[in-house]
Design a protein around this motif. Sequence first.
Motif, short mmCIF file in Angstrom:
data_model
loop_
_atom_site.label_atom_id
_atom_site.label_comp_id
_atom_site.label_asym_id
_atom_site.label_seq_id
_atom_site.Cartn_x
_atom_site.Cartn_y
_atom_site.Cartn_z
N THR A 1 0.84 -1.19 0.00
CA THR A 1 0.00 0.00 0.00
C THR A 1 0.88 1.24 0.00
OG1 THR A 1 -0.08 0.16 2.41
CG2 THR A 1 -1.73 -1.22 1.37
N LEU B 1 -5.76 1.19 6.29
CA LEU B 1 -4.87 0.06 6.56
C LEU B 1 -5.60 -1.03 7.34
CD1 LEU B 1 -2.05 -1.09 6.23
CD2 LEU B 1 -1.36 0.11 8.32
N ASP C 1 -8.73 -1.72 6.99
CA ASP C 1 -9.56 -2.40 6.00
C ASP C 1 -8.74 -3.33 5.12
OD1 ASP C 1 -11.73 -1.07 7.00
OD2 ASP C 1 -11.84 0.41 5.38
N ARG C 2 -7.56 -2.89 4.74
CA ARG C 2 -6.71 -3.72 3.89
C ARG C 2 -6.27 -5.00 4.62
NH1 ARG C 2 -4.73 -1.38 -0.84
NH2 ARG C 2 -5.29 0.81 -1.11
N ASN D 1 -9.28 -7.35 4.86
CA ASN D 1 -9.54 -8.01 3.58
C ASN D 1 -8.48 -9.07 3.26
OD1 ASN D 1 -11.80 -6.40 3.17
ND2 ASN D 1 -10.67 -4.87 2.00
N GLU D 2 -7.25 -8.78 3.61
CA GLU D 2 -6.17 -9.74 3.34
C GLU D 2 -6.36 -11.02 4.15
OE1 GLU D 2 -2.48 -10.83 1.40
OE2 GLU D 2 -4.18 -9.51 1.00
#
Length: 252
Positions: free
Chosen positions: A3, A35, A37-38, A41-42
């Motif tokens: 990111t 971050l 959220d990322r 999701n990961e």
Amino acid sequence: MLTPDKNGTLLTSIENKIATVQFGHPASNSFPRVLLDRLTNELSYLSDNEEVSVIILKSEGTGAFCAGASFDELLAVSTIEEGTRFFTGFANLINAMRTCKKIIIGRIHGKAVGGGVGIIAACDYALASQESSIKLSELAIGIGPFVIEPAVSRKIGKIAMSEITLATHEWKTASWALQKGFYAKVLDTIEELDLEIEAFSKKIAAYNPEALFEMKKIFWDGTSHWNKLLKERAAISGKLVLSDFTKNALIK
């Protein structure tokens, strides 16, 4: 995946059934909402990835493991809806960790505050260095560790949770956290920590994935109501972050 630096970094590598997920941010590995959220999701993606049997969660650098919520974003909150939305990010991450089909091993190399403590608590197994002290300072800035409380209390119990919550000025040592069951093991050096992480993750990766998944469901039995509970807790924090007390405390 990587990111942009302004929102922090998130990097995942997969080798021999072991996924290593590393997050980072220039402000002591704190979490802006993007971050959070990322990472959420990961972990959800890795949960369904058949090439992965175990996940190592770590942060970058040699300083703090995680400083919790981004103070800049907390200061920018102007409505209850914005505040609730921000803290829901931590709720979503903790729920993604507990429902992830893979065992999550935390590599805790340094200090953790606030939401960082909650992230460690949501790991299935946390290995730490002697530098990995923890602190919950939320009450000192006018809010409270409402969203992460269920995860932390599940690990250390209500009495220890009240102790660390009320003693906002005190760092609890890694030895204290080990004694309370927060950490599974504390190593003297980072080098020893990494060797232990490598050896332990290899053992877990060799086990039957179906058995690990069934065992994880048992570990987290009784937490299905957290989807609703943690969002309710996020609303409490979202309201309190707008108080004059909190705004003044964040500016100091």
